[in-house]
Design a protein around this motif. Structure first.
Motif, PDB file in Angstrom:
ATOM      1  N   THR A  48       0.847  -1.186   0.000  1.00  0.00           N
ATOM      2  CA  THR A  48       0.000   0.000   0.000  1.00  0.00           C
ATOM      3  C   THR A  48       0.883   1.237   0.000  1.00  0.00           C
ATOM      4  O   THR A  48       2.070   1.167   0.371  1.00  0.00           O
ATOM      5  N   LEU A  49       0.336   2.366  -0.379  1.00  0.00           N
ATOM      6  CA  LEU A  49       1.112   3.603  -0.399  1.00  0.00           C
ATOM      7  C   LEU A  49       1.417   4.075   1.012  1.00  0.00           C
ATOM      8  O   LEU A  49       0.629   3.869   1.939  1.00  0.00           O
ATOM      9  N   ASN A  50       2.575   4.696   1.170  1.00  0.00           N
ATOM     10  CA  ASN A  50       2.933   5.223   2.485  1.00  0.00           C
ATOM     11  C   ASN A  50       2.170   6.518   2.761  1.00  0.00           C
ATOM     12  O   ASN A  50       1.285   6.907   1.986  1.00  0.00           O
ATOM     13  N   PHE A  51       2.525   7.217   3.841  1.00  0.00           N
ATOM     14  CA  PHE A  51       1.704   8.357   4.285  1.00  0.00           C
ATOM     15  C   PHE A  51       1.661   9.504   3.275  1.00  0.00           C
ATOM     16  O   PHE A  51       0.692  10.257   3.241  1.00  0.00           O
ATOM     17  N   ASP A  52       2.713   9.665   2.453  1.00  0.00           N
ATOM     18  CA  ASP A  52       2.675  10.756   1.475  1.00  0.00           C
ATOM     19  C   ASP A  52       2.565  10.247   0.039  1.00  0.00           C
ATOM     20  O   ASP A  52       2.817  10.988  -0.914  1.00  0.00           O
TER      21      ASP A  52
END
Length: 866
Positions: A154-158
């Motif tokens: 999944t994509l990280n926080f940014d």
């Protein structure tokens, strides 16, 4: 805002949306709580990790800081995790990393730390700029195959990078290392377990999906803590295994040592999980100051990183170690309970899981990983085989291919020409051919390409078979789990103690005959009876117990490990002890102070012991009696049932008058004849019916007349009226003895003077023991010096009442016989052939070196003492 406003009601002038504050707070709090539950506090049931743990391990793997690479500064890892995956405080990340490197916190550490990572005494770790870390092999097994699309990313926080939602672990990490977390409205507290046991449980589940939790618990027995300890009782654990919630009681491991000065020490070698050793010492000290615990002189924490836990508690001279240990368990964290609450995220939702559900979730996740890995490897193998197939086609038409490429103006035209040449090549193969190095056009390289292609086709076939056969996939999971067990499993550290009401502990105790010895100063031990070799009469004996100069073996007898011993003290008290609870020791060891096993006052000592097979047998205890006698000739009979309810503090068995002492005890069936003997060489014989049964508190009646000056009773025997196989064996202080038929002692009323049983002279010394024996039994003699000798009864000839007998043992100058007992015969491995040079001229030597027979039931007779 007013409650009657609707979310759609709008103030046009200020563009403010009016909402119900109750609904808004409810929605916001639910969002917040789910964020904490899913994103911070609860572990995933699949890999057993919270996001912060997962991100640390993934970041270190991405940096290549594996077990065989140099250590890297912790600050560098923390910065990597913060900047890329975990936008929280650096302290939270570093504290998590430290815990994953602490051997006393994790059953299997995930990070290999170098530097100061704290201690079990509560010391904090050094700052992250000083410590260094790298991955453990154990953690690498959790990251293995992550590059093969085995898990979702999944994509990280940014949204600049991707991170895994779960690690493709080969290890059932959640059960092995456990987890603790406090979310919003819920919490989890999962305890660590033994890796080998968990793997066995997973394999058992794969073999039988209908397996019960009780059957799983034959493999996963209980939690296994990194700091060891003793699990006290299994009921709370069984409840947790079945429901996901329960309780476990853990005790520290202690033993008692005796200093050269004779004072005892309690040594704590293991403390319960997460207990601070310095805080434990401080707590003990404060309890001593408050006088909550008495008997402790000094407490010192001698623990270190090399030798582990060692807390030394010096006791005062009059303290009873067993009592102090129980007080430590009661008032300090030496005994600690842990609530089990198996809450984990299943498909993003928190659930309370029992043991079978935890194993099921891991096995199914592992199956998913195996499938996804096989699919990835199949795709890669097919892609590579496709290219190799193109190489082989090009090599078959090598000259045409070279000519075609040379005649093409650009690479794109060359690729189109290869596709359109009619050899069956596609775009991918044509591109690969154009990138082919010239060295691969040699004959040898062509053979390598062909071999590589054949191997790939075999791999493709096996992967297709694996994906098409569920049984093969689960066999592969079992194989990989077994490899994990072989690589990482370690023996169980936490012992399991089953409480009396939970199971029959005798099922776990091997039944065998043991020799139990008690010294004059009160040291007790049990030794396998096979350690005592049979010797000829007159032999010099062997060391039977290390004693101090003023100590000697006073009681010696044989019993089964499944039996119960009833101890009678000289002050008339009665205590109980299971034979298997008596500490085991070698034949020449000193043993353990009996006060540490029973709550025996310092001014009292054991005088007689009765061996009972089963105190719960109502019919037996209601048909048998305990006959007690004192040194002043008092005799008393009490129903065995009165002694069938053990109490830790003991009970009164007989009221002893001033100046008297309890001497001996025998168990009878109510139809025996009693014989009592005195030191001056007299003995009396009378029917048991002459002594009526009385309660435990009674004084008793006269059994034999004793001269007031220096005479006293030295022993008592009880013989069945119809038992003609037994003879009366008497032994004197200086090693003389003989057997005499019982019929030579006439039956009289109790209370008389009796008749002569041995001719007491300066050569023989006073009488010290009397036994009823048969020729199939052995005699064991114990001396004040610690020497013991075992000889067959048949080696001792019969003689009349008025004779002095023959020499049974050659005593050293100043030595004396302290105790005698009889043993039922049983096979010996190494009989001794030593015979005494001091034997009587008229004795008949033994014609064989073999011991005198074999049997199984232990004697119920006790030793006698001077």
């Amino acid at each position: 805002m007013e409650d009657n406003l609707t979310p759609q009601e709008t103030n046009d002038s200020n563009r403010i949306i009016s909402i119900n504050i109750e609904e808004q707070m409810k929605t916001a709090y639910i969002d917040y709580s789910m964020s904490v539950i899913v994103g911070r506090a609860l572990p995933d049931v699949r890999d057993g990790l919270k996001p912060v743990h997962r991100r640390i391990l993934f970041a270190m793997n991405e940096l290549g800081i594996t077990h065989n690479k140099p250590y890297k500064k912790s600050a560098r890892i923390v910065g990597e995790v913060l900047g890329k995956y975990h936008p929280h405080g650096d302290t939270a990340v570093y504290d998590t990393m430290v815990r994953m490197a602490q051997e006393w916190s994790m059953r299997h550490t995930l990070i290999d730390g170098q530097g100061n990572f704290g201690s079990q005494d509560g010391d904090g770790p050094a700052a992250m700029r000083y410590t260094e870390v790298r991955l453990q092999r154990f953690a690498e097994s959790m990251l293995e195959d992550i590059e093969k699309e085995t898990v979702d990313f999944t994509l990280n926080f940014d949204d600049s990078l991707e991170e895994p939602t779960v690690l493709p672990t080969r290890i059932p990490q959640l059960l092995v290392n456990g987890s603790t977390g406090i979310a919003v409205g819920m919490a989890t507290n999962m305890l660590p377990h033994n890796l080998g046991e968990v793997v066995d449980g997973c394999i058992a589940y794969i073999d039988n999906r209908e397996i019960t939790i009780d059957d799983l618990m034959k493999h996963v027995k209980a939690p296994d803590f990194p700091t060891g300890g003793i699990i006290w009782g299994i009921d709370g654990i069984r409840q947790a295994m079945n429901t996901g919630r329960g309780r476990v009681v853990l005790r520290g491991k202690v033993h008692v040592d005796t200093k050269p000065s004779g004072r005892e020490q309690i040594i704590i070698t293991e403390v319960p999980y997460q207990v601070n050793r310095d805080a434990l010492c401080d707590k003990i000290g404060s309890l001593v100051i408050d006088k909550t615990i008495e008997g402790i002189a000094h407490v010192n924490n001698e623990s270190n990183q090399k030798e582990g836990t060692r807390i030394v508690i010096d006791l005062k001279r009059d303290a009873v170690a067993n009592v102090v240990i129980n007080q430590l368990y009661k008032f300090t964290e030496l005994q600690t309970s842990y609530g089990i609450n198996n809450v984990a995220l299943v498909k993003g939702r928190p659930r309370t899981l029992n043991l079978k559900e935890l194993i099921h979730e891991f096995v199914e996740f592992r199956h998913e990983v195996v499938v996804r890995r096989a699919q990835y490897e199949l795709r890669e193998a097919q892609r590579k085989a496709h290219i190799l197939q193109g190489y082989l086609i090009a090599l078959d038409h090598l000259d045409e291919v070279i000519a075609l490429i040379r005649s093409s103006a650009t690479p794109d035209i060359a690729r189109e020409n290869l596709v359109n040449a009619g050899w069956g090549l596609d775009e991918i193969q044509a591109k690969a051919i154009l990138e082919l190095r010239l060295q691969r056009l040699t004959g040898m390289e062509r053979e390598k390409i062909k071999e590589e292609y054949d191997e790939l086709m075999k791999l493709i076939a096996s992967l297709q078979e694996l994906l098409g056969n569920e049984g093969l996939r689960y066999d592969l999971i079992k194989k990989e789990l077994t490899e994990v067990k072989d690589r990482f499993a370690t023996p169980r550290r936490s012992e399991i103690t089953y409480l009396a009401d939970e199971m029959n502990i005798l099922d776990f105790i091997a039944e065998e005959d043991v020799v139990i010895t008690i010294s004059h100063l009160g040291y007790i031990k049990r030794t396998s009876a096979t350690e005592y070799r049979a010797q000829r009469r007159g032999g010099r004996g062997a060391i039977g117990g290390k004693t101090r100069d003023e100590d000697y073996i006073e009681h010696i007898f044989v019993a089964s490990t499944h039996h119960t011993m009833i101890f009678f003290t000289e002050k008339g008290r009665c205590y109980w002890l299971k034979v298997y609870e008596i500490p085991e020791g070698e034949k020449n060891s000193k043993g353990r102070a009996i006060q540490n096993l029973m709550q025996l006052p310092p001014d009292d000592k054991v005088r007689a012991i009765i061996d009972v097979a089963n105190l719960d047998d109502k019919e037996f205890v209601q048909s048998h009696y305990i006959v007690l006698c004192t040194k002043k000739g008092i005799i008393k009979k009490t129903l065995l049932e009165d002694f069938s309810r053990p109490r830790q503090t003991g009970v009164n068995a007989i009221t002893i008058v001033e100046g008297d002492q309890l001497l001996d005890a025998r168990m009878t069936d109510g139809n025996s004849e009693i014989m009592m003997a005195v030191k001056s060489g007299r003995a009396i014989r009378f029917p048991e019916e002459k002594v009526r049964p009385t309660g435990r508190g009674a004084i008793g009646v006269g059994g034999i007349e004793v001269d007031e000056d220096n005479d006293e009773v030295i022993g008592m025997i009880c013989v069945g009226k119809d038992d003609t196989s037994k003879t009366v064996l008497v032994v004197s202080e200086k090693g003389f003895g003989k057997r005499t038929p019982i019929d030579e002692y006439r039956i009289t009323n109790r209370g008389g003077k009796g008749v002569k049983t041995i001719n007491v002279t300066d050569k023989t010394g006073p009488l010290v023991g009397i036994l009823d024996v048969t020729e199939k039994e052995d005699l064991m003699i114990s001396c004040r010096s610690g020497l013991t000798i075992r000889t067959g009864i048949s080696n001792i000839r019969e003689a009349g009442r008025a004779t002095q007998g023959v020499k049974l043992i050659s005593l050293q100058e100043g030595d004396e016989i302290a105790a005698i007992t009889k043993l039922d015969e049983f096979e010996q491995e190494a009989p001794v052939t030593e015979a005494s040079a001091d034997a009587e001229p008229n004795e008949i030597p033994n014609s064989t070196d073999e011991p005198t027979g074999s049997g199984e039931n232990p004697s119920t007779e006790t030793g006698t003492e001077q």
